[in-house]
Design a protein around this motif. Structure first.
Motif, short mmCIF file in Angstrom:
data_model
loop_
_atom_site.label_atom_id
_atom_site.label_comp_id
_atom_site.label_asym_id
_atom_site.label_seq_id
_atom_site.Cartn_x
_atom_site.Cartn_y
_atom_site.Cartn_z
N HIS A 1 0.90 -1.11 -0.03
CA HIS A 1 0.02 0.18 -0.11
C HIS A 1 0.99 1.28 -0.16
CE1 HIS A 1 0.70 0.31 4.42
NE2 HIS A 1 0.28 -0.60 4.29
N VAL A 2 0.09 2.24 -0.26
CA VAL A 2 1.16 3.76 -0.16
C VAL A 2 1.62 3.93 0.96
CG1 VAL A 2 1.04 5.98 -0.79
CG2 VAL A 2 -0.42 4.41 -2.29
N ASN A 3 2.90 4.16 1.23
CA ASN A 3 3.52 4.44 2.45
C ASN A 3 2.96 5.57 3.07
OD1 ASN A 3 5.99 5.65 4.07
ND2 ASN A 3 6.36 3.63 4.00
N ASN A 4 2.90 5.67 4.58
CA ASN A 4 2.24 6.82 5.09
C ASN A 4 2.76 8.17 4.82
OD1 ASN A 4 4.49 6.29 6.68
ND2 ASN A 4 3.36 6.50 8.48
N VAL A 5 4.30 7.88 4.73
CA VAL A 5 4.94 9.22 4.43
C VAL A 5 4.84 9.82 2.91
CG1 VAL A 5 7.44 10.36 4.01
CG2 VAL A 5 6.91 8.67 5.88
N MET A 6 4.11 9.07 1.96
CA MET A 6 3.84 9.42 0.85
C MET A 6 2.70 9.98 0.53
SD MET A 6 6.77 8.63 -0.47
CE MET A 6 6.46 9.04 -2.23
N PHE A 7 1.75 9.86 1.59
CA PHE A 7 0.50 10.67 1.65
C PHE A 7 0.95 12.48 1.81
CE2 PHE A 7 -1.48 6.80 2.61
CZ PHE A 7 -2.69 7.09 2.64
N LEU A 8 2.03 12.66 2.39
CA LEU A 8 2.40 14.02 2.65
C LEU A 8 2.92 14.57 1.22
CD1 LEU A 8 4.18 14.03 5.84
CD2 LEU A 8 1.82 14.84 5.35
N HIS A 9 3.44 13.57 0.18
CA HIS A 9 3.77 14.04 -1.27
C HIS A 9 2.33 14.24 -2.10
CE1 HIS A 9 7.97 13.75 -1.28
NE2 HIS A 9 7.93 12.18 -0.45
N LEU A 10 1.41 13.66 -1.67
CA LEU A 10 0.03 13.80 -2.49
C LEU A 10 -0.59 15.08 -2.04
CD1 LEU A 10 -1.63 10.26 -1.95
CD2 LEU A 10 -0.40 11.02 -3.73
N ILE A 11 -0.40 15.63 -0.85
CA ILE A 11 -0.87 16.56 -0.45
C ILE A 11 0.03 17.90 -0.95
CG2 ILE A 11 -2.39 15.89 1.38
CD1 ILE A 11 -0.51 17.34 3.52
N GLU A 12 1.27 17.29 -1.19
CA GLU A 12 2.21 18.51 -1.66
C GLU A 12 1.84 18.89 -2.90
OE1 GLU A 12 7.03 19.03 -1.31
OE2 GLU A 12 6.32 17.22 -2.23
N ASP A 13 1.44 17.76 -3.66
CA ASP A 13 1.37 17.95 -5.19
C ASP A 13 -0.04 19.02 -5.13
OD1 ASP A 13 3.56 16.36 -5.98
OD2 ASP A 13 2.27 14.61 -6.41
N ALA A 14 -1.02 18.46 -4.50
CA ALA A 14 -2.14 19.23 -4.64
C ALA A 14 -1.99 20.84 -4.07
CB ALA A 14 -3.15 18.53 -3.52
N ARG A 15 -1.13 20.83 -3.00
CA ARG A 15 -0.87 22.34 -2.88
C ARG A 15 -0.17 23.17 -3.65
NH1 ARG A 15 1.33 20.98 1.81
NH2 ARG A 15 3.72 21.23 1.10
N ALA A 16 0.77 22.63 -4.29
CA ALA A 16 1.52 23.24 -5.51
C ALA A 16 0.70 23.75 -6.60
CB ALA A 16 2.76 22.61 -6.08
N MET A 17 -0.14 22.84 -6.99
CA MET A 17 -1.20 23.09 -8.15
C MET A 17 -2.32 24.02 -7.78
SD MET A 17 -1.58 19.29 -9.89
CE MET A 17 -1.41 17.99 -8.54
N GLY A 18 -2.72 23.97 -6.41
CA GLY A 18 -3.72 24.68 -6.10
C GLY A 18 -3.23 26.20 -5.67
#
Length: 151
Positions: free
Chosen positions: A22-39
């Protein structure tokens, strides 16, 4: 006119997964980082982006709700402003399935962003225009269980 939340689909990478599949818990922070940069780019535009002028992450809090198994379809991330200060603001997030994938909510999170001048290592105030833009995307605080006295 309030325009919230910012919604973005973020694709998973095979390298995001761990030995448990499964997606490693640290990688969840990368998901929100990507959203934040685009947003932030979408909200503030390419000409006057906080990302180009200097901004740092001062705090992150995340509550994991369900594991994400690797898949080709993206996860969806909602992002909104939960607080606006003089030199900082908070962003709330929810990571969940797009409608055509399922109905799971995987995590909620919040990030404190501080405006920062890298040239002289100092913070700076949000301008009135920046506050006005962020105010258009202001929503409720993130509903963490801990803050409700649960868990």
């Amino acid at each position: 006119m309030i325009q919230l939340p910012y919604i973005v689909d973020v694709h998973l990478r095979w390298s995001d997964t761990d030995a448990y599949g499964h997606v490693n818990n640290v990688m969840f922070l990368h998901l929100i980082e990507d959203a934040r940069a685009m947003g932030l780019h979408a909200w503030l535009g390419a000409e006057k982006s906080l990302l180009n002028e200097g901004i740092i992450v001062a705090r992150q809090e995340i509550e994991y709700l369900l594991p994400i198994k690797f898949r080709i379809p993206p996860v969806r991330v909602d992002m909104w402003v939960t607080r606006i200060g003089d030199k900082s603001f908070d962003l709330g997030y929810e990571i969940y399935d797009p409608e055509d994938v399922g109905d799971n909510s995987y995590a909620i999170a919040e990030t404190t962003m501080v405006l920062y001048n890298f040239d002289d290592a100092s913070t700076r105030n949000l301008t009135t225009a920046e506050k006005d833009i962020l105010a258009k995307h202001t929503g409720d605080p993130v509903d963490f269980r801990r803050r409700r006295g649960e868990g």
